[in-house]
Write a protein that holds these residues in place. Sequence first.
Motif, mmCIF file in Angstrom:
data_model
loop_
_atom_site.group_PDB
_atom_site.id
_atom_site.type_symbol
_atom_site.label_atom_id
_atom_site.label_comp_id
_atom_site.label_asym_id
_atom_site.label_seq_id
_atom_site.Cartn_x
_atom_site.Cartn_y
_atom_site.Cartn_z
ATOM 1 N N SER A 23 0.813 -1.206 0.000
ATOM 2 C CA SER A 23 0.000 0.000 0.000
ATOM 3 C C SER A 23 0.850 1.261 0.000
ATOM 4 O O SER A 23 1.924 1.294 0.583
ATOM 5 N N GLU A 24 0.311 2.280 -0.637
ATOM 6 C CA GLU A 24 0.816 3.641 -0.460
ATOM 7 C C GLU A 24 0.334 4.108 0.915
ATOM 8 O O GLU A 24 -0.494 3.444 1.553
ATOM 9 N N ASN A 25 0.815 5.248 1.369
ATOM 10 C CA ASN A 25 0.294 5.823 2.611
ATOM 11 C C ASN A 25 -1.139 6.278 2.366
ATOM 12 O O ASN A 25 -1.379 7.146 1.526
ATOM 13 N N CYS A 26 -2.091 5.648 3.050
ATOM 14 C CA CYS A 26 -3.497 5.975 2.862
ATOM 15 C C CYS A 26 -4.295 5.474 4.066
ATOM 16 O O CYS A 26 -3.777 4.775 4.926
ATOM 17 N N ASN A 47 6.036 -1.502 -0.070
ATOM 18 C CA ASN A 47 5.853 -0.412 -1.017
ATOM 19 C C ASN A 47 5.414 -0.978 -2.366
ATOM 20 O O ASN A 47 6.113 -1.806 -2.943
ATOM 21 N N GLN A 49 5.651 0.280 -5.131
ATOM 22 C CA GLN A 49 6.560 0.675 -6.203
ATOM 23 C C GLN A 49 7.626 -0.389 -6.476
ATOM 24 O O GLN A 49 8.340 -0.306 -7.478
ATOM 25 N N SER A 74 -3.846 2.931 -5.177
ATOM 26 C CA SER A 74 -2.588 2.732 -5.879
ATOM 27 C C SER A 74 -2.768 1.816 -7.079
ATOM 28 O O SER A 74 -3.154 0.653 -6.928
ATOM 29 N N GLU A 76 -0.380 0.640 -8.797
ATOM 30 C CA GLU A 76 0.640 -0.405 -8.677
ATOM 31 C C GLU A 76 0.188 -1.511 -7.718
ATOM 32 O O GLU A 76 0.379 -2.698 -7.998
#
Length: 145
Positions: A23-26, A47, A49, A74, A76
């Motif tokens: 996860s992204e920061n969310c 991450n 990414q 995200s 990704e």
Amino acid sequence: MRDIASDLAALGVRAGDRMMVTSENCIALAGLLIAAIRLDAAAIVVNPQLSAREIDQIREHSVARRMFFSAAFSREASAHASCLGAEIRKTVRFEQVGISGLNLGAVADPGEDDPARQIVVLIGTRQDVYRAVDSRALSVSRSSS
């Protein structure tokens, strides 16, 4: 957060289990982390990414019981969820979250007698390096196995 912890328990996440969160920061990441702490499970934050190969290596090495992907936040993470066969679900609490099948081979860690030393988050940077943060959020150690 109790509702999210209940959902995780219903999905088979137990005390001592590891769960991988790509996860992204969310808000979904924050909710899953707090819910994991409530269950005495360890969340492995990854991450999105990272490459598919790196994510797969972390998955194999971590022996996570379940994987979660913040698909709504995200592109990704959504792509990794698809590659790893996770089902994208819309839940009451989150717009879309990728949820993997249950890893029946995952063995729960016995945990610590002292709750202050219980590992709550593992941050996966490569398949063989994790940064473990205990519940005091003060002690950071590097482990490689």
